[in-house]
Design a protein around this motif. Structure first.
Motif, mmCIF file in Angstrom:
data_model
loop_
_atom_site.group_PDB
_atom_site.id
_atom_site.type_symbol
_atom_site.label_atom_id
_atom_site.label_comp_id
_atom_site.label_asym_id
_atom_site.label_seq_id
_atom_site.Cartn_x
_atom_site.Cartn_y
_atom_site.Cartn_z
ATOM 1 N N GLY A 1 0.794 -1.223 0.000
ATOM 2 C CA GLY A 1 0.000 0.000 0.000
ATOM 3 C C GLY A 1 0.823 1.269 0.000
ATOM 4 O O GLY A 1 0.323 2.339 0.368
ATOM 5 N N THR A 2 2.067 1.188 -0.452
ATOM 6 C CA THR A 2 2.922 2.381 -0.427
ATOM 7 C C THR A 2 2.405 3.485 -1.338
ATOM 8 O O THR A 2 2.553 4.667 -1.020
ATOM 9 N N HIS A 3 1.806 3.132 -2.457
ATOM 10 C CA HIS A 3 1.268 4.173 -3.340
ATOM 11 C C HIS A 3 0.063 4.852 -2.698
ATOM 12 O O HIS A 3 -0.111 6.075 -2.828
ATOM 13 N N ALA A 4 -0.770 4.105 -1.996
ATOM 14 C CA ALA A 4 -1.900 4.707 -1.273
ATOM 15 C C ALA A 4 -1.378 5.610 -0.153
ATOM 16 O O ALA A 4 -1.912 6.698 0.072
ATOM 17 N N LEU A 5 -0.334 5.177 0.535
ATOM 18 C CA LEU A 5 0.265 5.999 1.587
ATOM 19 C C LEU A 5 0.813 7.294 1.011
ATOM 20 O O LEU A 5 0.568 8.381 1.543
ATOM 21 N N LEU A 6 1.547 7.190 -0.081
ATOM 22 C CA LEU A 6 2.094 8.375 -0.741
ATOM 23 C C LEU A 6 0.974 9.344 -1.115
ATOM 24 O O LEU A 6 1.061 10.550 -0.859
ATOM 25 N N LYS A 7 -0.097 8.807 -1.684
ATOM 26 C CA LYS A 7 -1.220 9.656 -2.069
ATOM 27 C C LYS A 7 -1.847 10.315 -0.842
ATOM 28 O O LYS A 7 -2.177 11.501 -0.872
ATOM 29 N N ALA A 8 -1.992 9.570 0.258
ATOM 30 C CA ALA A 8 -2.575 10.134 1.479
ATOM 31 C C ALA A 8 -1.748 11.311 1.976
ATOM 32 O O ALA A 8 -2.291 12.358 2.346
ATOM 33 N N VAL A 9 -0.421 11.150 1.983
ATOM 34 C CA VAL A 9 0.464 12.230 2.428
ATOM 35 C C VAL A 9 0.333 13.430 1.494
ATOM 36 O O VAL A 9 0.229 14.582 1.944
ATOM 37 N N GLN A 10 0.291 13.199 0.212
ATOM 38 C CA GLN A 10 0.166 14.297 -0.749
ATOM 39 C C GLN A 10 -1.195 14.978 -0.657
ATOM 40 O O GLN A 10 -1.307 16.180 -0.869
ATOM 41 N N LEU A 11 -2.249 14.214 -0.329
ATOM 42 C CA LEU A 11 -3.575 14.803 -0.149
ATOM 43 C C LEU A 11 -3.619 15.744 1.056
ATOM 44 O O LEU A 11 -4.523 16.568 1.173
ATOM 45 N N LEU A 12 -2.632 15.632 1.924
ATOM 46 C CA LEU A 12 -2.519 16.545 3.067
ATOM 47 C C LEU A 12 -1.689 17.784 2.714
ATOM 48 O O LEU A 12 -1.404 18.612 3.572
ATOM 49 N N GLY A 13 -1.279 17.899 1.456
ATOM 50 C CA GLY A 13 -0.539 19.071 0.994
ATOM 51 C C GLY A 13 0.966 18.944 1.094
ATOM 52 O O GLY A 13 1.688 19.907 0.853
ATOM 53 N N VAL A 14 1.466 17.766 1.421
ATOM 54 C CA VAL A 14 2.905 17.542 1.543
ATOM 55 C C VAL A 14 3.413 17.002 0.209
ATOM 56 O O VAL A 14 3.028 15.910 -0.214
ATOM 57 N N THR A 15 4.256 17.768 -0.461
ATOM 58 C CA THR A 15 4.716 17.370 -1.793
ATOM 59 C C THR A 15 6.154 16.874 -1.824
ATOM 60 O O THR A 15 6.556 16.244 -2.799
#
Length: 172
Positions: free
Chosen positions: A12-26
Protein backbone atom coordinates in the motif's frame (compact mmCIF):
# COMPACT_ATOMS: atom_id res chain seq x y z
CA UNK A 1 10.04 18.58 5.30
CA UNK A 2 10.80 15.42 3.33
CA UNK A 3 8.57 12.42 3.98
CA UNK A 4 9.58 8.87 3.13
CA UNK A 5 6.58 6.63 2.39
CA UNK A 6 7.91 3.13 2.84
CA UNK A 7 6.68 -0.44 2.83
CA UNK A 8 7.14 -3.89 1.42
CA UNK A 9 6.10 -3.95 -2.25
CA UNK A 10 2.32 -4.37 -2.64
CA UNK A 11 1.61 -3.31 0.95
CA UNK A 12 0.00 0.00 0.00
CA UNK A 13 2.92 2.38 -0.43
CA UNK A 14 1.27 4.17 -3.34
CA UNK A 15 -1.90 4.71 -1.27
CA UNK A 16 0.27 6.00 1.59
CA UNK A 17 2.09 8.38 -0.74
CA UNK A 18 -1.22 9.66 -2.07
CA UNK A 19 -2.57 10.13 1.48
CA UNK A 20 0.46 12.23 2.43
CA UNK A 21 0.17 14.30 -0.75
CA UNK A 22 -3.57 14.80 -0.15
CA UNK A 23 -2.52 16.54 3.07
CA UNK A 24 -0.54 19.07 0.99
CA UNK A 25 2.91 17.54 1.54
CA UNK A 26 4.72 17.37 -1.79
CA UNK A 27 8.30 16.66 -0.75
CA UNK A 28 7.73 12.91 -0.65
CA UNK A 29 9.59 9.78 -1.66
CA UNK A 30 8.03 6.42 -2.41
CA UNK A 31 10.40 3.70 -1.21
CA UNK A 32 10.77 0.02 -0.52
CA UNK A 33 13.56 0.27 2.06
CA UNK A 34 14.47 -2.69 4.20
CA UNK A 35 15.86 -1.65 7.56
CA UNK A 36 19.47 -0.54 7.64
CA UNK A 37 19.57 2.41 10.05
CA UNK A 38 17.16 5.03 11.41
CA UNK A 39 16.28 7.79 8.96
CA UNK A 40 16.59 11.50 9.63
CA UNK A 41 13.56 12.41 7.52
CA UNK A 42 9.94 11.84 8.48
CA UNK A 43 9.38 8.13 7.86
CA UNK A 44 6.08 6.31 7.57
CA UNK A 45 5.93 2.55 7.15
CA UNK A 46 2.77 0.95 5.86
CA UNK A 47 2.06 -2.68 6.71
CA UNK A 48 -0.64 -4.99 5.41
CA UNK A 49 -1.84 -8.50 6.08
CA UNK A 50 1.07 -10.60 4.75
CA UNK A 51 -1.25 -13.10 3.06
CA UNK A 52 -2.98 -10.30 1.13
CA UNK A 53 0.38 -8.81 0.16
CA UNK A 54 1.52 -12.19 -1.14
CA UNK A 55 -1.59 -12.48 -3.34
CA UNK A 56 -1.16 -8.90 -4.56
CA UNK A 57 2.50 -9.62 -5.33
CA UNK A 58 1.49 -12.63 -7.42
CA UNK A 59 -1.18 -10.60 -9.25
CA UNK A 60 1.34 -7.86 -10.02
CA UNK A 61 4.38 -10.01 -10.80
CA UNK A 62 2.98 -13.09 -12.49
CA UNK A 63 -0.35 -11.64 -13.68
CA UNK A 64 -1.86 -14.93 -12.60
CA UNK A 65 -2.55 -16.29 -9.15
CA UNK A 66 -1.99 -20.03 -8.96
CA UNK A 67 -0.91 -22.34 -6.16
CA UNK A 68 2.50 -22.72 -7.80
CA UNK A 69 3.14 -18.99 -8.11
CA UNK A 70 1.99 -18.36 -4.55
CA UNK A 71 4.08 -21.17 -3.06
CA UNK A 72 7.10 -20.32 -5.21
CA UNK A 73 7.07 -16.68 -4.07
CA UNK A 74 6.90 -17.50 -0.37
CA UNK A 75 10.60 -17.90 0.60
CA UNK A 76 11.68 -14.55 -0.85
CA UNK A 77 8.52 -12.94 0.43
CA UNK A 78 9.06 -14.08 4.03
CA UNK A 79 12.65 -12.83 3.85
CA UNK A 80 11.41 -9.38 2.74
CA UNK A 81 9.15 -9.20 5.78
CA UNK A 82 12.03 -10.16 8.06
CA UNK A 83 14.23 -7.47 6.46
CA UNK A 84 11.62 -4.77 7.20
CA UNK A 85 10.78 -5.96 10.73
CA UNK A 86 13.16 -3.61 12.63
CA UNK A 87 11.16 -0.62 11.33
CA UNK A 88 8.27 -1.77 13.53
CA UNK A 89 10.13 -0.68 16.65
CA UNK A 90 12.10 2.25 15.25
CA UNK A 91 11.17 5.24 17.42
CA UNK A 92 11.35 7.66 14.45
CA UNK A 93 8.96 5.65 12.29
CA UNK A 94 5.19 5.98 12.18
CA UNK A 95 3.74 2.55 11.41
CA UNK A 96 0.27 2.39 9.91
CA UNK A 97 -1.89 -0.45 8.63
CA UNK A 98 -3.17 -0.49 5.05
CA UNK A 99 -6.49 -1.87 6.26
CA UNK A 100 -6.91 1.13 8.57
CA UNK A 101 -5.80 3.65 5.95
CA UNK A 102 -8.46 2.55 3.48
CA UNK A 103 -11.19 1.64 5.95
CA UNK A 104 -11.31 3.85 9.02
CA UNK A 105 -13.02 6.93 7.56
CA UNK A 106 -9.94 9.12 7.77
CA UNK A 107 -8.72 8.38 11.30
CA UNK A 108 -5.36 7.10 10.02
CA UNK A 109 -4.94 10.09 7.71
CA UNK A 110 -5.57 12.30 10.76
CA UNK A 111 -2.85 10.34 12.59
CA UNK A 112 -0.49 10.95 9.65
CA UNK A 113 -1.32 14.68 9.68
CA UNK A 114 -0.54 14.85 13.40
CA UNK A 115 2.77 13.00 12.91
CA UNK A 116 3.74 15.37 10.07
CA UNK A 117 2.48 18.41 11.99
CA UNK A 118 0.24 19.52 9.13
CA UNK A 119 -3.48 20.26 9.15
CA UNK A 120 -5.89 17.43 8.44
CA UNK A 121 -7.76 18.25 5.24
CA UNK A 122 -11.32 16.96 5.32
CA UNK A 123 -11.41 15.81 1.68
CA UNK A 124 -8.27 13.65 1.97
CA UNK A 125 -10.00 10.41 2.87
CA UNK A 126 -12.73 10.78 0.24
CA UNK A 127 -10.10 11.24 -2.47
CA UNK A 128 -7.83 8.38 -1.40
CA UNK A 129 -9.18 5.46 -3.49
CA UNK A 130 -7.89 4.98 -7.03
CA UNK A 131 -5.69 6.98 -9.35
CA UNK A 132 -2.37 5.49 -8.28
CA UNK A 133 0.09 3.64 -10.48
CA UNK A 134 -0.74 0.27 -8.96
CA UNK A 135 -4.49 0.57 -8.34
CA UNK A 136 -6.30 -2.33 -10.01
CA UNK A 137 -9.83 -1.55 -8.94
CA UNK A 138 -10.05 -4.15 -6.17
CA UNK A 139 -7.99 -5.21 -3.19
CA UNK A 140 -6.35 -8.62 -3.07
CA UNK A 141 -8.01 -11.07 -0.71
CA UNK A 142 -6.03 -14.13 0.30
CA UNK A 143 -9.17 -16.08 1.23
CA UNK A 144 -10.16 -16.28 -2.44
CA UNK A 145 -7.00 -18.23 -3.32
CA UNK A 146 -5.79 -20.10 -0.23
CA UNK A 147 -5.77 -23.91 -0.30
CA UNK A 148 -4.49 -26.52 2.11
CA UNK A 149 -1.34 -26.95 -0.01
CA UNK A 150 -0.69 -23.20 0.18
CA UNK A 151 -1.36 -23.21 3.93
CA UNK A 152 1.08 -26.09 4.47
CA UNK A 153 3.80 -24.26 2.50
CA UNK A 154 3.04 -21.01 4.37
CA UNK A 155 3.51 -22.72 7.72
CA UNK A 156 6.70 -24.44 6.53
CA UNK A 157 8.41 -21.17 5.47
CA UNK A 158 7.48 -19.32 8.65
CA UNK A 159 4.58 -17.31 7.28
CA UNK A 160 2.59 -17.63 10.51
CA UNK A 161 5.55 -16.14 12.40
CA UNK A 162 5.62 -13.19 10.02
CA UNK A 163 1.92 -12.60 10.60
CA UNK A 164 2.43 -12.68 14.35
CA UNK A 165 5.47 -10.34 14.19
CA UNK A 166 3.42 -7.78 12.26
CA UNK A 167 0.34 -8.09 14.47
CA UNK A 168 -1.85 -10.10 12.14
CA UNK A 169 -3.57 -13.36 12.93
CA UNK A 170 -5.11 -15.31 10.09
CA UNK A 171 -6.51 -18.78 10.17
CA UNK A 172 -7.31 -21.06 7.31
Amino acid sequence: MRVICNGIPKSGTHALLKAVQLLGVTDTDHEHLAYSAPLSDKHILIIRNPRDVLISWCRWTYKQVTQGFIIGAMPEFVQHYNDYKPWLTDENTLVIRFEDLIGDDGVTIQQIATYLDVPYLTDAYANLPGLTRTWTGNYSDWTEHWTQDIEDAWQAVGGANVEQDYGYVSSF
